[in-house]
Design a protein around this motif. Sequence first.
Motif, mmCIF file in Angstrom:
data_model
loop_
_atom_site.group_PDB
_atom_site.id
_atom_site.type_symbol
_atom_site.label_atom_id
_atom_site.label_comp_id
_atom_site.label_asym_id
_atom_site.label_seq_id
_atom_site.Cartn_x
_atom_site.Cartn_y
_atom_site.Cartn_z
ATOM 1 N N THR A 51 43.477 56.270 30.743
ATOM 2 C CA THR A 51 44.024 54.929 30.908
ATOM 3 C C THR A 51 44.062 54.784 32.390
ATOM 4 N N LEU A 343 34.116 41.632 41.867
ATOM 5 C CA LEU A 343 34.003 42.891 41.058
ATOM 6 C C LEU A 343 32.705 43.161 40.511
ATOM 7 N N GLU A 344 32.075 42.218 39.793
ATOM 8 C CA GLU A 344 30.792 42.798 39.148
ATOM 9 C C GLU A 344 29.758 43.127 40.205
ATOM 10 N N ILE A 347 30.798 46.549 40.804
ATOM 11 C CA ILE A 347 30.396 47.684 39.852
ATOM 12 C C ILE A 347 28.934 48.042 40.020
ATOM 13 N N LEU A 367 31.843 53.735 29.803
ATOM 14 C CA LEU A 367 32.811 52.551 29.944
ATOM 15 C C LEU A 367 32.751 52.461 31.479
ATOM 16 N N VAL A 368 32.969 51.217 31.988
ATOM 17 C CA VAL A 368 33.506 50.970 33.340
ATOM 18 C C VAL A 368 34.652 50.236 33.327
ATOM 19 N N GLN A 369 35.703 51.018 34.202
ATOM 20 C CA GLN A 369 37.266 50.655 34.088
ATOM 21 C C GLN A 369 37.392 49.965 35.458
ATOM 22 N N SER A 370 38.088 49.126 35.497
ATOM 23 C CA SER A 370 38.605 48.407 36.964
ATOM 24 C C SER A 370 40.136 48.360 36.904
ATOM 25 N N TYR A 371 40.522 48.549 38.015
ATOM 26 C CA TYR A 371 42.131 48.411 38.318
ATOM 27 C C TYR A 371 42.514 47.892 39.317
ATOM 28 N N SER A 372 43.408 46.688 39.308
ATOM 29 C CA SER A 372 43.741 45.947 40.399
ATOM 30 C C SER A 372 45.015 45.084 39.853
ATOM 31 N N TRP A 375 47.674 45.762 37.097
ATOM 32 C CA TRP A 375 47.437 47.129 36.813
ATOM 33 C C TRP A 375 46.269 47.852 37.468
#
Lengths: 426, 51
Positions: A51, A343-344, A347, A367-372, A375
Motif C-alpha cells: 500500500t 505528476l505524469e 512518472i 503498477l505505478v503508485q503515487s503518494y501525496s 495519502w
Amino acid sequence: MKAIIIGSGLGGLLSAASLSNSGYEVEVFERLPINGGRFTNIPYHGFQLSTGALHMIPHGPTGPLANLLEEIGADVEIVRIKPSAVIRIPRKKGDTNYSFGHKDILFEDFKTQFSLINRLKLIFYAISTRKNQPNEGSFADWCTKHIDQDWTNRIADSFFGWALSLRAADVPVEEGFEIIEKLYRHGGSGVPMGGCKGVIDALIDVVVRNGGSIHTSSEVTKILSDNGKATGVLVDDMEHKADLIISDIGHPFTAMMLDDDTAKTEIDRYSNIAKKLKPSAGVKICLTSDKPLIGHGGVLLTPYARRVNGINEVTNIDPSLAPPGKHLTMAHQCVEWKNIDHLEEEIDLGLKDLEEIFSGKEYEVLLVQSYSDGWPVNRSASGTDLKNITPIKGLYVVGDGAKGKGGIEVEGVALGVKDALQDILK
Amino acid sequence: MKVNDNCVGCGQCATFCKLDAIVVNAKAKMSEKCIECGICIAYCPVKAIEG
C-alpha cells in the motif's frame, strides 16, 4: 482502562499491541476494509505489492522498530541485508548519466568519489559533527558550505530521496545528522519476511491474543471530549466511550474531528499549526522480471538518474513476494512539492531513468503508485513532525505525522509511539 | 465510476478491482471493462471514487 485507536496503520497497531500488553482494553477502528494503512501488502497479479512502504525496515533487526516489536512480543522475522546499499555510478569518470554504461560501488565506499581534500574534510567532519551537531539551515546548505562538490549533492539527494522522499534541500540539517548518527548506531536495512504485512499480522495477533478487537470498514467521524479531556469517539453515529484515544490519522485530520467549546482557543491554535505541515510526496514504480534486475536484497541508490532515487528487489530475500520464478523490483522517487501538479511528467522521467538503469534487461511495469496530500509518503516531512500530544487530554497522535527525532519512515513511527507510550504509561 | 480531485494515484483501487478495469498513471481512470460494481469505492483511502 479502555483505549480506542483510530486507524490500524503501523503506528495505531504498535500502540494497540503495547497498550493491550499493559492491561488496557483495546478497540481499534479502521475506515478501510483492510488493516495496515500504508504499511501492508496488496496482492496484485500474484505479486505482493504494498500500500505504501517498500517491504523494507531502514535499520533492520536492530533498529527502533525491531526493538519495539520485540518488546511487544510480535512474532516477525526481519532479515538483515548484505550489502545494505550499493551506489550505481556512470562507468566513465566525468559522465553525468548512465547512458554510456555504469558500475556499482558499495555504499561504504561513497567516500572514494570525493576529491582528496574533500575526503580529508569528510574525516574531520565525521568526528566533529558527532560531537556538535549542526542545527541551522538545510542539509544541502551545510554540504555546499562544507564539502562543495557535485557528488555531495547527488549522493545526499539520492539517499534522502530514497529514505525520506525529500531533497537534501528540504531536510533540516539537524534531522539529517540525527539520521546519519542512527545509521552508525543501528546499522542498515532489513526485510520483514512476508513483507510489510508480516509485521501488521504479528501485531494484530498480539492485540487479539490480549482480548482486544479490531473493526475494519468502521469510520470514526468525531472525537468526543468534555472539559478538554477525551471521552470517546463517534462511529456510525454510535458513541464509544474510552479513557484514552490514540489517533493514527495524522494531526490535521485529528484536529478536524475535535469539537470542544471549553478548549476552543487551544483547538484553533492546534488546527492552524497542523494545517501548515507539509506531507512528503513520491512515486513508486513496481517492476517484474524473470531474471533479477539487481541481484541482491540491498538498496540500489541511483544518484545519476533524473528522478529515481533508489530501487530494491526484495524477492532476493523473500521470494514469496512474487509468483514462482518472478522478481519484484520497486523504484522510489521523491516528488518535489512544486512538481506535484505535473505528476505524469515526473512518472515519465522515472520510467526513462529505469530504461537507462536497466538497459539491456527485460522487465515489465506492474503498477505505478503515487503518494501525496491526503495519502502521502509521510504526513509531515521528516524533521518537521509535531509531537504526540494534542490540546485534548488523553488524546495522542502517532504514526508518520508524529515521528520521533531522526527516525527514517517506520523507524520514526516506532520512536514516536515509544514517546507517546512513555507519556501515557508514566 | 467517477474519480474526483482527491485521487493521488496510489493504485489501491486498481489492485482490488476484480476485472482489472482501472488504469493508474498519476490518477486512477476506469476503462471500458468497468461494470460499475463499486468495490473500489471502499478501498480508496482518500474517498476519491464516486458511484
